[in-house]
Design a protein around this motif. Structure first.
Motif, PDB file in Angstrom:
ATOM      1  N   MET A   1      -2.012  -1.800  11.044  1.00 38.98           N
ATOM      2  CA  MET A   1      -3.428  -2.143  11.174  1.00 38.98           C
ATOM      3  C   MET A   1      -3.968  -1.852  12.573  1.00 38.98           C
ATOM      4  N   GLU A   2      -3.066  -1.666  13.535  1.00 38.08           N
ATOM      5  CA  GLU A   2      -3.477  -1.439  14.925  1.00 38.08           C
ATOM      6  C   GLU A   2      -3.462   0.032  15.321  1.00 38.08           C
ATOM      7  N   MET A   3      -2.932   0.869  14.458  1.00 38.48           N
ATOM      8  CA  MET A   3      -2.716   2.272  14.827  1.00 38.48           C
ATOM      9  C   MET A   3      -3.957   3.123  14.684  1.00 38.48           C
ATOM     10  N   SER A   4      -3.993   4.183  15.464  1.00 42.81           N
ATOM     11  CA  SER A   4      -5.047   5.181  15.312  1.00 42.81           C
ATOM     12  C   SER A   4      -4.868   5.925  13.995  1.00 42.81           C
ATOM     13  N   HIS A   5      -5.971   6.152  13.310  1.00 43.91           N
ATOM     14  CA  HIS A   5      -5.895   6.941  12.080  1.00 43.91           C
ATOM     15  C   HIS A   5      -5.687   8.413  12.375  1.00 43.91           C
ATOM     16  N   ARG A   6      -5.782   8.784  13.652  1.00 46.36           N
ATOM     17  CA  ARG A   6      -5.511  10.172  14.048  1.00 46.36           C
ATOM     18  C   ARG A   6      -4.060  10.378  14.461  1.00 46.36           C
ATOM     19  N   GLY A   7      -3.310   9.282  14.539  1.00 42.49           N
ATOM     20  CA  GLY A   7      -1.931   9.394  14.989  1.00 42.49           C
ATOM     21  C   GLY A   7      -1.004   9.938  13.924  1.00 42.49           C
ATOM     22  N   ALA A   8       0.149  10.439  14.369  1.00 41.92           N
ATOM     23  CA  ALA A   8       1.096  11.082  13.461  1.00 41.92           C
ATOM     24  C   ALA A   8       1.668  10.102  12.442  1.00 41.92           C
ATOM     25  N   ILE A   9       1.901   8.853  12.854  1.00 39.11           N
ATOM     26  CA  ILE A   9       2.523   7.893  11.934  1.00 39.11           C
ATOM     27  C   ILE A   9       1.583   7.597  10.774  1.00 39.11           C
ATOM     28  N   PHE A  10       0.323   7.259  11.077  1.00 38.25           N
ATOM     29  CA  PHE A  10      -0.581   6.958   9.971  1.00 38.25           C
ATOM     30  C   PHE A  10      -0.877   8.205   9.151  1.00 38.25           C
ATOM     31  N   GLU A  11      -1.035   9.339   9.784  1.00 38.21           N
ATOM     32  CA  GLU A  11      -1.347  10.554   9.029  1.00 38.21           C
ATOM     33  C   GLU A  11      -0.262  10.844   7.999  1.00 38.21           C
TER      34      GLU A  11
ATOM     35  N   LEU B   1     -10.465  11.871   6.405  1.00 36.08           N
ATOM     36  CA  LEU B   1     -10.325  11.306   7.751  1.00 36.08           C
ATOM     37  C   LEU B   1     -11.525  11.657   8.627  1.00 36.08           C
ATOM     38  N   TYR B   2     -12.681  11.851   8.000  1.00 35.38           N
ATOM     39  CA  TYR B   2     -13.884  12.181   8.769  1.00 35.38           C
ATOM     40  C   TYR B   2     -14.238  11.041   9.713  1.00 35.38           C
ATOM     41  N   ASN B   3     -14.174   9.826   9.188  1.00 36.16           N
ATOM     42  CA  ASN B   3     -14.354   8.636  10.028  1.00 36.16           C
ATOM     43  C   ASN B   3     -13.157   7.722   9.823  1.00 36.16           C
ATOM     44  N   THR B   4     -13.163   6.557  10.435  1.00 36.68           N
ATOM     45  CA  THR B   4     -12.018   5.663  10.322  1.00 36.68           C
ATOM     46  C   THR B   4     -11.873   5.161   8.885  1.00 36.68           C
ATOM     47  N   PRO B   5     -10.773   5.484   8.236  1.00 44.05           N
ATOM     48  CA  PRO B   5     -10.569   5.031   6.850  1.00 44.05           C
ATOM     49  C   PRO B   5     -10.018   3.610   6.833  1.00 44.05           C
ATOM     50  N   PRO B   6      -9.948   2.982   5.655  1.00 46.23           N
ATOM     51  CA  PRO B   6      -9.331   1.653   5.529  1.00 46.23           C
ATOM     52  C   PRO B   6      -7.810   1.797   5.598  1.00 46.23           C
TER      53      PRO B   6
END
Length: 362
Positions: free
Chosen positions: A38-48, A236-241
């Motif tokens: 829940m704290e991670m960037s949605h642009r980061g490798a882990i969430f992607e 991923l245009y904007n911050t997803p849930p």
């Protein structure tokens, strides 16, 4: 662990216990990152990686062909009621809507803001007790699309087979029965579903859209309301849930571990039969809202013949640990939502409670 409730909520609804336990274990430190997902960037490798894995799993579970995009959006099915005509219905065009319940009515009303929706057929005159006959559906070759709602949570009805609309795109709201049984995705140009019944927690909306339909979408609309915006950016245009997508991915893993959609469908049939048998074998003490040929495997709607006893039934059921059995406020009565994650044991417990209650009060 505290005894878990028998959760028959219509949505948000039951999640698989294994998924909740996995999320609990990973909540504070996801993949040794020192962070919650829940704290991670949605642009980061882990969430992607989590995001892309969820898309891949859904494609595999539903055998989604390569000429479809899978999108993770927000706003629920209710936003889709407007996005669909906004993208695919011109002011001088018409689209056909099959009315089988309140949610299809809401979708129909939204379409009026953008073009001319036509009622292809409706079962409203029968209090939405049945799915309209396929032969009664009157759509037109010039329609921009035909819209249906595959399962009706309020009335407890479900399509057993889908109409063949030929060259006219078929669009389906599958919010309450997605992944509950195998379907042929190729029958549809667009499928949409809120996640909070069979796919995960509330906050994510899944859209499965055929690429040729996507290419025909209107362009003179706000950026965030264009399907192409989300398709072009892998949602991923904007911050997803982000947490909701992570949970959706875990639910898809769980479906795989249970044997896939076909095995889930067998369990759903077994679960629903347990409760329908209690209704059908009650000699009229309980009676169903939906006609037998239209009965839903996801939402079992029924009444207690004696209205005073019905209130007592619901009160005693709640005291016994059954949650969410009150019918929708618009129709009343009782409703047991037996989505994928509801275990057979809960349905058996409800059946036994129903039989015992009948024996005490008959």
């Amino acid at each position: 662990m505290t005894q878990r409730a028998y959760n028959f909520n219509a949505g948000p609804s039951a999640l698989p216990l294994e998924v909740l336990q996995q999320a609990e274990q990973q909540f504070l430190n996801f993949q040794n990152s020192g962070m919650s997902i829940m704290e991670m960037s949605h642009r980061g490798a882990i969430f992607e990686a989590v995001h892309n894995e969820a898309i891949t799993r859904l494609k595999q579970l539903y055998a989604i062909p390569e000429n479809y995009e899978v999108l993770f959006l927000q706003g629920g099915a209710s936003l889709q009621f407007a996005m669909i005509p906004m993208n695919f219905l011109q002011a001088d065009q018409q689209a056909s809507y099959v009315l089988s319940g309140v949610w299809s009515e809401k979708a129909f009303e939204e379409a009026k803001l953008f073009g001319t929706p036509i009622i292809a057929t409706s079962s409203k005159d029968n209090q939405y007790r049945n799915i309209p006959n396929l032969t009664d559906i009157q759509f037109h070759e010039q329609d921009a699309y035909v819209h249906i709602t595959s399962n009706n949570t309020i009335y407890g009805t479900q399509w057993q087979e889908f109409p063949n609309t030929g060259e006219v795109p078929l669009i389906a709201d599958m919010s309450s029965d997605i992944l509950s049984k195998p379907i042929d995705v190729r029958q549809f140009a667009l499928i949409y579903a809120g996640a909070q019944k069979n796919l995960g927690p509330s906050g994510v909306t899944v859209v499965i859209i055929r690429k040729d339909l996507l290419e025909k979408a209107n362009t003179n609309i706000p950026t965030m309301l264009k399907y192409s915006t989300h398709a072009d950016s892998n949602s991923l245009y904007n911050t997803p849930p982000t947490f909701g997508i992570y949970m959706l991915g875990e639910v898809l893993k769980w479906v795989e571990s249970q044997g896939g959609v076909a095995e889930i469908a067998k369990r759903n049939e077994e679960k629903a039969k347990v409760i329908y048998d209690a209704i059908d074998n009650s000699n009229g003490f309980y009676y169903g809202h939906a006609t037998p040929e239209s009965r839903s495997l996801m939402n079992i709607t029924f009444r207690v013949a004696d209205e005073a006893l019905e209130k007592q039934f619901l009160a005693e059921a709640k005291a016994a640990g059954f949650v969410g059995l009150d019918g929708h406020r618009s129709v009343g009565g009782c409703r047991a939502s037996t989505y994928n994650a509801v275990p057979l044991e809960a349905c058996v417990a409800l059946r036994d409670f129903m039989i015992t209650f009948q024996q005490k009060h008959q």
